[in-house]
Design a protein around this motif. Structure first.
Motif, PDB file in Angstrom:
ATOM      1  N   VAL A 127       0.849  -1.201   0.000  1.00 52.21           N
ATOM      2  CA  VAL A 127       0.000   0.000   0.000  1.00 52.21           C
ATOM      3  C   VAL A 127       0.878   1.243   0.000  1.00 52.21           C
ATOM      4  N   GLY A 128       1.915   1.252   0.848  1.00 55.88           N
ATOM      5  CA  GLY A 128       2.816   2.404   0.950  1.00 55.88           C
ATOM      6  C   GLY A 128       3.637   2.632  -0.300  1.00 55.88           C
ATOM      7  N   HIS A 129       4.201   1.555  -0.847  1.00 55.62           N
ATOM      8  CA  HIS A 129       5.045   1.692  -2.046  1.00 55.62           C
ATOM      9  C   HIS A 129       4.252   2.151  -3.261  1.00 55.62           C
ATOM     10  N   ASN A 130       3.018   1.701  -3.348  1.00 57.32           N
ATOM     11  CA  ASN A 130       2.181   2.079  -4.496  1.00 57.32           C
ATOM     12  C   ASN A 130       1.405   3.362  -4.250  1.00 57.32           C
ATOM     13  N   GLU A 131       1.573   3.915  -3.045  1.00 62.51           N
ATOM     14  CA  GLU A 131       0.813   5.103  -2.659  1.00 62.51           C
ATOM     15  C   GLU A 131      -0.664   4.908  -2.967  1.00 62.51           C
ATOM     16  N   ALA A 132      -1.133   3.694  -2.682  1.00 64.73           N
ATOM     17  CA  ALA A 132      -2.519   3.328  -2.966  1.00 64.73           C
ATOM     18  C   ALA A 132      -3.427   3.769  -1.825  1.00 64.73           C
ATOM     19  N   ALA A 133      -4.591   4.211  -2.186  1.00 63.87           N
ATOM     20  CA  ALA A 133      -5.586   4.571  -1.182  1.00 63.87           C
ATOM     21  C   ALA A 133      -6.306   3.301  -0.739  1.00 63.87           C
ATOM     22  N   LEU A 134      -6.596   3.220   0.545  1.00 59.58           N
ATOM     23  CA  LEU A 134      -7.382   2.102   1.050  1.00 59.58           C
ATOM     24  C   LEU A 134      -8.820   2.247   0.568  1.00 59.58           C
ATOM     25  N   LEU A 135      -9.506   1.125   0.365  1.00 58.38           N
ATOM     26  CA  LEU A 135     -10.912   1.196  -0.037  1.00 58.38           C
ATOM     27  C   LEU A 135     -11.736   1.969   0.982  1.00 58.38           C
ATOM     28  N   SER A 136     -11.346   1.897   2.248  1.00 58.30           N
ATOM     29  CA  SER A 136     -12.118   2.553   3.300  1.00 58.30           C
ATOM     30  C   SER A 136     -12.122   4.076   3.199  1.00 58.30           C
ATOM     31  N   VAL A 137     -11.249   4.666   2.374  1.00 59.61           N
ATOM     32  CA  VAL A 137     -11.302   6.125   2.209  1.00 59.61           C
ATOM     33  C   VAL A 137     -12.598   6.534   1.513  1.00 59.61           C
ATOM     34  N   LEU A 138     -13.208   5.597   0.785  1.00 58.83           N
ATOM     35  CA  LEU A 138     -14.469   5.887   0.098  1.00 58.83           C
ATOM     36  C   LEU A 138     -15.629   6.037   1.068  1.00 58.83           C
ATOM     37  N   THR A 139     -15.446   5.506   2.287  1.00 62.87           N
ATOM     38  CA  THR A 139     -16.544   5.474   3.261  1.00 62.87           C
ATOM     39  C   THR A 139     -16.118   6.035   4.624  1.00 62.87           C
ATOM     40  N   ALA A 140     -15.222   7.005   4.607  1.00 61.28           N
ATOM     41  CA  ALA A 140     -14.756   7.681   5.826  1.00 61.28           C
ATOM     42  C   ALA A 140     -14.240   6.694   6.876  1.00 61.28           C
ATOM     43  N   GLY A 141     -13.575   5.653   6.417  1.00 62.76           N
ATOM     44  CA  GLY A 141     -12.965   4.696   7.335  1.00 62.76           C
ATOM     45  C   GLY A 141     -13.828   3.506   7.697  1.00 62.76           C
ATOM     46  N   VAL A 142     -15.105   3.554   7.382  1.00 63.35           N
ATOM     47  CA  VAL A 142     -16.018   2.452   7.703  1.00 63.35           C
ATOM     48  C   VAL A 142     -15.882   1.375   6.624  1.00 63.35           C
ATOM     49  N   HIS A 143     -15.678   0.142   7.062  1.00 67.23           N
ATOM     50  CA  HIS A 143     -15.578  -0.976   6.123  1.00 67.23           C
ATOM     51  C   HIS A 143     -15.847  -2.281   6.856  1.00 67.23           C
ATOM     52  N   MET A 144     -15.889  -3.348   6.103  1.00 65.18           N
ATOM     53  CA  MET A 144     -16.121  -4.666   6.677  1.00 65.18           C
ATOM     54  C   MET A 144     -14.960  -5.583   6.312  1.00 65.18           C
ATOM     55  N   HIS A 145     -14.768  -6.591   7.142  1.00 70.92           N
ATOM     56  CA  HIS A 145     -13.830  -7.662   6.843  1.00 70.92           C
ATOM     57  C   HIS A 145     -14.559  -8.984   7.042  1.00 70.92           C
ATOM     58  N   THR A 146     -14.328  -9.911   6.169  1.00 74.96           N
ATOM     59  CA  THR A 146     -14.713 -11.284   6.445  1.00 74.96           C
ATOM     60  C   THR A 146     -13.509 -11.891   7.129  1.00 74.96           C
ATOM     61  N   ILE A 147     -13.708 -12.338   8.350  1.00 77.02           N
ATOM     62  CA  ILE A 147     -12.615 -12.965   9.090  1.00 77.02           C
ATOM     63  C   ILE A 147     -12.953 -14.439   9.281  1.00 77.02           C
ATOM     64  N   GLU A 148     -11.911 -15.245   9.317  1.00 76.80           N
ATOM     65  CA  GLU A 148     -12.062 -16.686   9.480  1.00 76.80           C
ATOM     66  C   GLU A 148     -11.209 -17.153  10.639  1.00 76.80           C
ATOM     67  N   ALA A 149     -11.681 -18.183  11.301  1.00 74.28           N
ATOM     68  CA  ALA A 149     -10.929 -18.812  12.391  1.00 74.28           C
ATOM     69  C   ALA A 149     -11.422 -20.255  12.510  1.00 74.28           C
TER      70      ALA A 149
END
Length: 169
Positions: A127-149
Motif C-alpha cells: 500500500v505504501g510503495h504504491n501510494e494506494a488509497a485504502l478502499l475505506s477512504v471511500l466510506t470515511a474509514g467504515v468498512h467490513m472484513h470477512t474474518i475466518e478462524a
C-alpha cells in the motif's frame, strides 16, 4: 494442451504453491496471456474452486472447509490499519477480504487473505510503495472484513479484542 487440461494443471500448481502465484507466472507456465489466466480462473471458480485474487497473486483456498467465518464492521484511520489487521492474525484469525458499501457502486470487495504478521506487513508495504488509497477512504474509514478462524469462540475473542481497541463500528 487444451483448455480443460490446462485448468487441471493450473489447479495442481496452485494446490502445491506455498505462496500466491501471479497471473504472469501462471501465464508463463502455460504459454498464455494474463487475460486467458483471468478467464481460466473465472471458469475454475464456476466449477466450485475457491480461488482468490489477492494483491500478491492467486491463491487456492484449501482451508475454507475447516474454518468458520464472520463479517465484522469496523472503522479506523489508515494509520491504524496494521494494528487492526494484526489484532485479527495475532488471535488466530485470517482476514479474508475488505468490503466497502459504496452509494453508487454497491459493495466493493478486495481479497486479502492475511493470516500472519508477515502477510500484514507485506500488504502495508505494498500500500505504501504504491501510494494506494485504502478502499475505506471511500466510506470515511467504515468498512467490513470477512474474518475466518477455526472456531466460533476464536472469532468471539477476535471481535472482543477489536472492540476493546475501539475498531468495531
Amino acid at each position: 494442451m487444451d483448455g480443460q487440461t490446462r485448468r487441471i494443471e493450473m489447479i495442481k500448481m496452485l494446490q502445491e504453491a506455498t505462496k500466491p502465484m501471479s497471473g504472469a507466472k501462471l501465464g508463463n507456465a502455460f504459454g498464455i496471456s494474463r487475460q486467458v489466466v483471468v478467464q481460466d480462473i473465472a471458469l475454475l471458480r464456476a466449477e466450485g474452486y475457491d480461488l482468490l485474487a489477492t494483491a500478491r497473486g492467486y491463491i487456492l483456498n484449501q482451508e475454507a472447509g475447516n474454518m468458520v467465518r464472520r463479517v465484522i464492521l469496523v472503522k479506523h484511520t489508515a494509520e491504524q490499519m496494521e494494528d487492526e489487521l494484526n489484532t485479527v492474525v495475532d488471535n488466530g484469525g485470517r482476514v479474508r477480504n475488505v468490503i466497502v458499501s459504496h452509494g453508487v457502486y454497491g459493495d466493493l470487495t478486495g481479497d486479502l487473505m492475511l493470516k500472519t504478521r508477515r502477510d500484514v506487513k507485506a500488504f502495508a508495504e505494498k500500500v505504501g510503495h504504491n501510494e494506494a488509497a485504502l478502499l475505506s477512504v471511500l466510506t470515511a474509514g467504515v468498512h467490513m472484513h470477512t474474518i475466518e478462524a477455526p472456531t466460533e469462540e476464536e472469532l468471539d475473542i477476535i471481535e472482543e479484542e477489536l472492540r476493546q481497541k475501539g475498531y468495531l463500528a
